[in-house]
Design a protein around this motif. Structure first.
Motif, PDB file in Angstrom:
ATOM      1  N   UNK A  26      30.587 -34.187 -25.638  1.00 54.39           N
ATOM      2  CA  UNK A  26      31.602 -33.400 -26.102  1.00 54.39           C
ATOM      3  C   UNK A  26      32.716 -33.553 -25.492  1.00 54.39           C
ATOM      4  N   UNK A  27      33.612 -33.366 -25.855  1.00 52.46           N
ATOM      5  CA  UNK A  27      35.416 -33.841 -25.318  1.00 52.46           C
ATOM      6  C   UNK A  27      36.026 -32.602 -25.560  1.00 52.46           C
ATOM      7  N   UNK A  28      37.172 -33.067 -24.432  1.00 52.01           N
ATOM      8  CA  UNK A  28      37.630 -31.052 -24.303  1.00 52.01           C
ATOM      9  C   UNK A  28      39.137 -31.944 -23.581  1.00 52.01           C
ATOM     10  N   UNK A  29      40.247 -31.298 -23.880  1.00 52.93           N
ATOM     11  CA  UNK A  29      40.734 -31.590 -23.384  1.00 52.93           C
ATOM     12  C   UNK A  29      42.134 -29.634 -22.973  1.00 52.93           C
ATOM     13  N   UNK A  30      42.278 -29.637 -22.331  1.00 53.04           N
ATOM     14  CA  UNK A  30      42.453 -28.450 -22.165  1.00 53.04           C
ATOM     15  C   UNK A  30      41.831 -27.184 -22.079  1.00 53.04           C
ATOM     16  N   UNK A  31      40.470 -27.314 -22.062  1.00 49.76           N
ATOM     17  CA  UNK A  31      39.494 -26.149 -22.263  1.00 49.76           C
ATOM     18  C   UNK A  31      39.509 -26.023 -24.019  1.00 49.76           C
ATOM     19  N   UNK A  32      39.896 -27.303 -24.923  1.00 47.16           N
ATOM     20  CA  UNK A  32      39.915 -26.929 -25.672  1.00 47.16           C
ATOM     21  C   UNK A  32      38.483 -28.207 -26.841  1.00 47.16           C
ATOM     22  N   UNK A  33      38.042 -27.979 -28.154  1.00 43.12           N
ATOM     23  CA  UNK A  33      37.791 -29.020 -28.064  1.00 43.12           C
ATOM     24  C   UNK A  33      39.088 -30.246 -28.892  1.00 43.12           C
ATOM     25  N   UNK A  34      38.554 -31.228 -28.271  1.00 48.81           N
ATOM     26  CA  UNK A  34      39.945 -32.648 -28.185  1.00 48.81           C
ATOM     27  C   UNK A  34      39.196 -33.292 -29.940  1.00 48.81           C
ATOM     28  N   UNK A  35      39.464 -33.167 -31.022  1.00 50.32           N
ATOM     29  CA  UNK A  35      39.248 -33.045 -32.172  1.00 50.32           C
ATOM     30  C   UNK A  35      39.735 -34.714 -32.581  1.00 50.32           C
ATOM     31  N   UNK A  36      40.581 -35.436 -31.761  1.00 50.55           N
ATOM     32  CA  UNK A  36      41.448 -36.152 -31.856  1.00 50.55           C
ATOM     33  C   UNK A  36      40.854 -37.400 -31.252  1.00 50.55           C
ATOM     34  N   UNK A  37      39.879 -36.936 -30.317  1.00 52.52           N
ATOM     35  CA  UNK A  37      40.225 -38.243 -28.887  1.00 52.52           C
ATOM     36  C   UNK A  37      39.162 -39.357 -29.816  1.00 52.52           C
TER      37      UNK A  37
ATOM     38  N   UNK B 281      23.353 -37.468 -21.892  1.00 53.45           N
ATOM     39  CA  UNK B 281      24.191 -36.146 -22.908  1.00 53.45           C
ATOM     40  C   UNK B 281      25.039 -36.524 -21.433  1.00 53.45           C
ATOM     41  N   UNK B 282      26.484 -36.739 -22.017  1.00 50.68           N
ATOM     42  CA  UNK B 282      27.909 -36.289 -20.843  1.00 50.68           C
ATOM     43  C   UNK B 282      28.734 -35.588 -21.774  1.00 50.68           C
ATOM     44  N   UNK B 283      29.994 -34.600 -20.489  1.00 53.98           N
ATOM     45  CA  UNK B 283      31.206 -34.211 -21.254  1.00 53.98           C
ATOM     46  C   UNK B 283      31.961 -34.601 -20.878  1.00 53.98           C
ATOM     47  N   UNK B 284      32.894 -34.973 -21.389  1.00 60.50           N
ATOM     48  CA  UNK B 284      33.780 -35.347 -20.530  1.00 60.50           C
ATOM     49  C   UNK B 284      35.381 -34.460 -21.187  1.00 60.50           C
ATOM     50  N   UNK B 285      36.308 -35.087 -20.770  1.00 63.20           N
ATOM     51  CA  UNK B 285      37.676 -34.593 -20.924  1.00 63.20           C
ATOM     52  C   UNK B 285      38.340 -36.000 -20.874  1.00 63.20           C
TER      53      UNK B 285
END
Length: 551
Positions: free
Chosen positions: A448-459, A535-539
């Motif tokens: 998953x990818x997050x930006x400012x604790x929200x899902x980053x749908x445009x990443x 599995x990797x979680x990213x910002x």
């Protein structure tokens, strides 16, 4: 009651009952309707063209214009899956369901008789940059190419054209249909082999207008950025063209063997440090003569390749020569020219199950930074492939359309492993037979990818092999995240990688970009095992200032 007809059969002397064919019930048509709005003002956009196109391409698309309220309606739509988009003069085209202007639209399923309502597409007004180009005396210069350039990816020094225009008789230019963003402006003379260089005084080298960046510098690094918002026209971006001393290159084509034809060969110049993509090949000022003599004028000091290109059906590099151009003319250059080679081989698959090779392609790309089209060939059902028109150069391997879960494990030539060494044909008269081994044990990376604790749908995600070098580009992977901020990368060869999450695709660096250490450290290390699932979680990596814009 039976419905049908009686038919007399002469041979049997009897009446036979014939059942009427069943009537196929009509499929109810659906309706698709919605509104087109201005992204900036939220006002309706009248007379926008809206297109509804079957995603399978089997039927012709339908088009309608919006009314005064920005509404559109498609009637009697057959069931299926569609793509929907809108466009209007003065706006940028927008696909329905696209997360941004740089993303593809989402499929729109339509069921029999369904009423699809309340669809909404917001069009972004185009951005415009305008100005005037003049010389050192303040006189306007007509017939110059002016381009709006954008950086290619995070921290990149390279640029690509996003829009262009030609100066009019007043030296004016207007570049429209631009995305909001930050640009660099470039002005250059339209290539004219007959244009003479000007000699300013006796004994000094001639001078000529050269590529100049706003506001009036010849080095891309010193160019002033031009930022433009959605729907904004930024005017007054005037460019003062610069002249520089230029020299001439003279030489002769040198066939590598008797009988090599010099027909249809053109000679040009390719900068070795190509910061401005698309401006890499300068045609010869004079076609080579019967003896292969060539001359190229108006050349600035710098590092180049003199390139021979054979124009037989498609452009093929026949030879190239690295040169360092200084303040004086270069003469007596010998540019080697050879016939193209054929690279053939066979592909085998290491798997317990049968793996189809339909659509798999083997590609060769030059190992250095010289921009040329890749050579590629399809793999046949029996695993064979054949690349024609290959120059005597050093190449790296690339592969397209590998089946799910399959990766390239080995490439051998003459009994030696060359997958990460590349294929060097520079000293060969014939190419070796290649043996390519695929394995069904590819790994996968997901997360998953997050930006400012929200899902980053445009990443946008890039998976980069570690260490990285040009011959390992076949391991590089890049994918967008979905609308929930999740991603999955399949078909990953086992090995060590760094994975990055970028704000959007335009910000992501090019596959062969050299990232500075402070950026490299923001990538997450991941080790992919044979057949493993990591599995990797990213910002999202924050941008280094505006770096994208344009198409």
């Amino acid at each position: 009651m039976r419905i049908g007809s009686l038919i007399f059969c002469a041979s049997a002397g009897a009446l036979l009952w014939a059942q009427e064919p069943a009537t196929t019930p009509a499929i109810a048509g659906a309706t698709v309707e919605g509104r087109i709005l201005n992204q900036v003002t939220s006002e309706p956009v009248r007379r926008a063209k809206v297109t509804l196109s079957p995603s399978d391409g089997q039927n012709a698309p339908q088009g309608v214009l919006t009314d005064s309220e920005g509404r559109f309606l498609f009637e009697s739509v057959p069931p299926g899956t569609y793509l929907l988009w809108a466009e209007r003069t003065g706006f940028l085209r927008q696909d329905y369901g696209a997360r941004s202007l740089s993303h593809d639209g989402a499929p729109l399923p339509v069921s029999p008789g369904q009423a699809v309502r309340d669809l909404e597409i917001k069009l972004t007004p185009q951005s415009v940059i305008s100005g005037t180009v003049f010389d050192e005396a303040g006189d306007p210069i007509p017939n110059l190419d002016v381009s709006a350039l954008r950086r290619i990816g995070y921290g990149s020094k390279r640029t690509a054209g996003a829009g262009d225009a030609t100066t009019n008789d007043r030296g004016e230019f207007r570049i429209f249909d631009l995305l909001p963003g930050t640009y660099v402006l470039s002005a250059r003379p339209i290539n004219n082999p007959q244009a003479p260089a000007l000699r300013t005084s006796t004994g000094r080298p001639p001078e000529q207008f050269v590529a100049t960046y706003y506001p009036g510098v010849t080095d891309l690094a010193g160019a002033a950025p031009v930022e433009v918002a959605a729907g904004q026209e930024v005017s007054g971006r005037d460019i003062q063209m610069r002249r520089e001393s230029v020299v001439r290159l003279r030489g002769r084509l040198a066939p590598l063997a008797p009988g090599i034809s010099l027909r249809n060969v053109r000679v040009g110049l390719a900068p070795r440090d190509r910061q401005e993509s698309g401006a890499w090949f300068r045609d010869s000022h004079r076609a080579p003569g019967p003896d292969g003599a060539f001359e190229i004028g108006g050349v600035r000091p710098g590092s180049y390749y003199v390139v021979a290109v054979r124009m037989d059906g498609r452009a093929q590099i026949a030879g190239r020569l690295p040169v360092e151009v200084g303040p004086s003319d270069l003469t007596d250059l010998l540019l080697p020219v050879g016939e193209a080679l054929t690279v053939a081989g066979v592909v085998r698959v290491e798997s317990r199950n049968r793996v189809r090779l339909d659509g798999v392609r083997v590609s060769l790309a030059l190992s250095d930074a010289m921009p040329t089209a890749q050579l590629n060939a399809p793999v046949q059902e029996n695993g064979s492939f054949r690349l024609e028109g290959v120059s005597r150069d050093a190449f790296r391997f690339l592969f397209q359309n590998l089946p799910e879960g399959v990766y390239v494990k080995s490439v051998r030539a003459g009994g030696q492993e060359i997958l990460e060494k590349g294929l060097d044909l520079s000293q060969l008269n014939a190419a070796p037979q290649l043996e390519i081994l695929l394995s069904a044990g590819a790994g996968a990376v997901e997360g998953t990818v997050r930006v400012e604790d929200k899902p980053a749908s445009d990443a946008y995600i890039t998976l980069v092999p570690e260490p990285m070098n040009p011959n390992r580009l076949y391991r590089y992977r890049a994918v967008p995240v979905d609308h929930t901020g999740r991603f999955r990368i399949a078909g990953v060869p086992p090995g060590d990688y760094r994975i990055y999450a970028w704000e959007e695709q335009e910000v992501a660096p090019a596959a062969d970009a050299e990232l500075p250490p402070e950026v490299t450290g923001k990538g997450v290390k991941v080790a992919v095992r044979e057949g493993g699932r990591e599995a990797v979680d990213l910002t999202v990596i924050p941008p280094d200032g505006p770096s994208s814009g344009g198409r």
